[in-house]
Scaffold this motif. Structure first.
Motif, PDB file in Angstrom:
ATOM      1  N   GLY A 101       0.874  -1.082  -0.103  1.00  0.00           N
ATOM      2  CA  GLY A 101      -0.022   0.045   0.075  1.00  0.00           C
ATOM      3  C   GLY A 101       0.889   1.228   0.061  1.00  0.00           C
ATOM      4  N   PHE A 102       1.904   1.333   0.831  1.00  0.00           N
ATOM      5  CA  PHE A 102       2.575   2.512   0.952  1.00  0.00           C
ATOM      6  C   PHE A 102       3.662   2.677  -0.193  1.00  0.00           C
ATOM      7  CE2 PHE A 102       5.740   5.458   2.985  1.00  0.00           C
ATOM      8  CZ  PHE A 102       4.886   6.407   3.335  1.00  0.00           C
ATOM      9  N   THR A 103       3.825   1.938  -0.996  1.00  0.00           N
ATOM     10  CA  THR A 103       4.996   1.883  -2.140  1.00  0.00           C
ATOM     11  C   THR A 103       4.452   3.306  -3.036  1.00  0.00           C
ATOM     12  OG1 THR A 103       5.480  -0.398  -2.047  1.00  0.00           O
ATOM     13  CG2 THR A 103       6.041   0.965  -4.122  1.00  0.00           C
ATOM     14  N   VAL A 104       3.209   3.271  -3.341  1.00  0.00           N
ATOM     15  CA  VAL A 104       2.518   4.309  -4.225  1.00  0.00           C
ATOM     16  C   VAL A 104       2.547   5.491  -3.518  1.00  0.00           C
ATOM     17  CG1 VAL A 104       0.473   4.800  -5.326  1.00  0.00           C
ATOM     18  CG2 VAL A 104       1.261   2.528  -5.746  1.00  0.00           C
ATOM     19  N   HIS A 105       1.955   5.486  -2.455  1.00  0.00           N
ATOM     20  CA  HIS A 105       1.939   6.670  -1.439  1.00  0.00           C
ATOM     21  C   HIS A 105       3.337   7.396  -1.243  1.00  0.00           C
ATOM     22  CE1 HIS A 105      -2.623   6.159  -0.043  1.00  0.00           C
ATOM     23  NE2 HIS A 105      -1.964   4.913  -0.921  1.00  0.00           N
ATOM     24  N   ALA A 106       4.021   6.483  -1.102  1.00  0.00           N
ATOM     25  CA  ALA A 106       5.518   7.136  -0.526  1.00  0.00           C
ATOM     26  C   ALA A 106       6.233   7.825  -1.865  1.00  0.00           C
ATOM     27  CB  ALA A 106       6.504   6.036  -0.342  1.00  0.00           C
ATOM     28  N   ALA A 107       5.993   7.140  -3.193  1.00  0.00           N
ATOM     29  CA  ALA A 107       6.513   7.625  -4.166  1.00  0.00           C
ATOM     30  C   ALA A 107       5.846   9.249  -4.532  1.00  0.00           C
ATOM     31  CB  ALA A 107       6.435   7.145  -5.559  1.00  0.00           C
ATOM     32  N   ILE A 108       4.622   9.265  -4.297  1.00  0.00           N
ATOM     33  CA  ILE A 108       3.850  10.526  -4.417  1.00  0.00           C
ATOM     34  C   ILE A 108       4.093  11.491  -3.536  1.00  0.00           C
ATOM     35  CG2 ILE A 108       1.553  11.526  -4.819  1.00  0.00           C
ATOM     36  CD1 ILE A 108       0.474   8.834  -5.926  1.00  0.00           C
ATOM     37  N   HIS A 109       4.186  11.245  -2.239  1.00  0.00           N
ATOM     38  CA  HIS A 109       4.593  12.036  -1.278  1.00  0.00           C
ATOM     39  C   HIS A 109       6.098  12.445  -1.180  1.00  0.00           C
ATOM     40  CE1 HIS A 109       1.077  11.867   1.401  1.00  0.00           C
ATOM     41  NE2 HIS A 109       1.132  10.498   1.363  1.00  0.00           N
ATOM     42  N   ASP A 110       6.791  11.740  -1.774  1.00  0.00           N
ATOM     43  CA  ASP A 110       8.188  12.096  -1.882  1.00  0.00           C
ATOM     44  C   ASP A 110       8.396  12.895  -3.237  1.00  0.00           C
ATOM     45  OD1 ASP A 110      10.788  12.236  -1.244  1.00  0.00           O
ATOM     46  OD2 ASP A 110      11.460  10.395  -2.512  1.00  0.00           O
ATOM     47  N   GLY A 111       7.951  12.808  -4.182  1.00  0.00           N
ATOM     48  CA  GLY A 111       8.248  13.241  -5.503  1.00  0.00           C
ATOM     49  C   GLY A 111       7.301  14.344  -5.887  1.00  0.00           C
ATOM     50  N   LEU A 112       6.240  14.612  -5.076  1.00  0.00           N
ATOM     51  CA  LEU A 112       5.157  15.789  -5.341  1.00  0.00           C
ATOM     52  C   LEU A 112       5.250  16.606  -4.173  1.00  0.00           C
ATOM     53  CD1 LEU A 112       2.286  13.875  -7.314  1.00  0.00           C
ATOM     54  CD2 LEU A 112       4.127  15.196  -8.355  1.00  0.00           C
ATOM     55  N   PRO A 113       5.741  17.601  -4.048  1.00  0.00           N
ATOM     56  CA  PRO A 113       6.040  18.765  -3.091  1.00  0.00           C
ATOM     57  C   PRO A 113       4.495  18.914  -2.270  1.00  0.00           C
ATOM     58  CG  PRO A 113       7.556  19.503  -4.506  1.00  0.00           C
ATOM     59  CD  PRO A 113       6.512  18.447  -5.249  1.00  0.00           C
ATOM     60  N   ASP A 114       3.551  19.103  -3.209  1.00  0.00           N
ATOM     61  CA  ASP A 114       2.317  19.640  -2.564  1.00  0.00           C
ATOM     62  C   ASP A 114       1.267  18.335  -2.409  1.00  0.00           C
ATOM     63  OD1 ASP A 114       2.880  22.300  -3.033  1.00  0.00           O
ATOM     64  OD2 ASP A 114       2.055  22.452  -5.036  1.00  0.00           O
ATOM     65  N   ALA A 115       1.806  17.058  -2.126  1.00  0.00           N
ATOM     66  CA  ALA A 115       1.104  15.793  -2.032  1.00  0.00           C
ATOM     67  C   ALA A 115       1.163  15.811  -0.222  1.00  0.00           C
ATOM     68  CB  ALA A 115       1.594  14.831  -2.582  1.00  0.00           C
ATOM     69  N   HIS A 116       0.298  16.520   0.173  1.00  0.00           N
ATOM     70  CA  HIS A 116       0.095  16.269   1.654  1.00  0.00           C
ATOM     71  C   HIS A 116      -0.862  15.132   1.977  1.00  0.00           C
ATOM     72  CE1 HIS A 116      -1.084  17.404   5.728  1.00  0.00           C
ATOM     73  NE2 HIS A 116      -2.558  17.158   5.408  1.00  0.00           N
TER      74      HIS A 116
END
Length: 263
Positions: A101-116
């Motif tokens: 579950g967190f693999t996708v979320h980690a990539a987005i949180h880390d790669g997109l500065p506005d992805a709170h």
């Protein structure tokens, strides 16, 4: 005689929460209960994650996620798990975290500065549209509010491989509504209510499309009209609350049913 009360397990795990972390936990736990109320659950799977503010982390990237093995209706503010980008538990919780579950979320949180906040669901309508050759069609009131906002990412199997992250980010670009081909729906945003408003609109668009295609050929909405509808729709805009009024109304409904998420 010892009259001291035994601390609760949650108190032992979270002895002194920063007020901003407490607020984030309450809002996220409420969101899990909203999803449960709406039927946006997939047994014990899927996730909603929130990045904790710098006031809590000192600039480190830390996140709250649901404990793996609990249904969304069992999530509370205290049993949410604090993790880092590698999914390592940071708060002493004994609950496990689902790496798939967190693999996708980690990539987005880390790669997109506005992805709170990042939300992912496997609703029937969402998965059905994700499996459709043409994807989401511009044929209804809700798709018309998502003009230019929807990204697609090709199916690569169960999302446990970190090397998919860069390809996912490339697919997303800056679009906050995401259809994961053959898989489901995802949304991300600068704040939790905004992310919810985007996902709700995307989910509703899929539901209407599913119903429409069961009856016949849909009537297309022109590019010009869809572009204007998206421009006129204010529910995603932080200057206009970014969905906070809708989200708060649903939380009040949850409170009337069961407010145990506050524990």
């Amino acid at each position: 005689m010892n009259t001291l009360a035994t601390p609760s397990p949650s108190a032992l795990v979270h002895p002194a929460l920063h007020p901003d972390e407490r607020a984030a936990r309450l809002q996220l736990a409420a969101c899990y209960r909203v999803f449960a109320m709406l039927g946006w659950t997939e047994m014990i799977y899927n996730h909603i994650t929130v990045r904790l503010p710098d006031s809590v982390t000192g600039g480190e990237k830390q996140f709250l996620i649901n404990p793996f093995g609990l249904h969304y209706s069992e999530v509370t503010a205290s049993n949410l798990v604090k993790i880092d980008l590698e999914g390592r538990v940071l708060d002493g919780s004994t609950h496990a975290v689902n790496p798939a579950g967190f693999t996708v979320h980690a990539a987005i949180h880390d790669g997109l500065p506005d992805a709170h906040c990042v939300m992912h669901v496997h609703t029937t309508a969402g998965v059905a549209v994700a499996c459709l050759q043409g994807g989401l069609q511009q044929t209804n009131f809700y798709t018309a509010q998502l003009h230019g906002m929807v990204a697609y990412h090709e199916f690569e199997g169960i999302t446990i491989h970190a090397d998919e992250g860069p390809r996912l980010l490339k697919s997303i670009g800056e679009r906050k509504a995401v259809i994961l081909r053959n898989h489901g729906l995802l949304a991300w945003g600068e704040m939790l209510p905004q992310t919810f408003a985007i996902l709700w609109t995307l989910q509703r668009a899929c539901e209407i499309q599913l119903a429409t295609l069961s009856m016949g050929a849909p009537i297309p909405v022109s590019e010009a009209i869809a572009e204007r509808c998206t421009r006129d729709a204010l529910q995603f805009n932080p200057a206009h609350g970014a969905g906070r009024d809708v989200f708060d109304a649903l939380v009040r409904q949850v409170d009337r049913i069961d407010d145990s998420y506050k524990l």
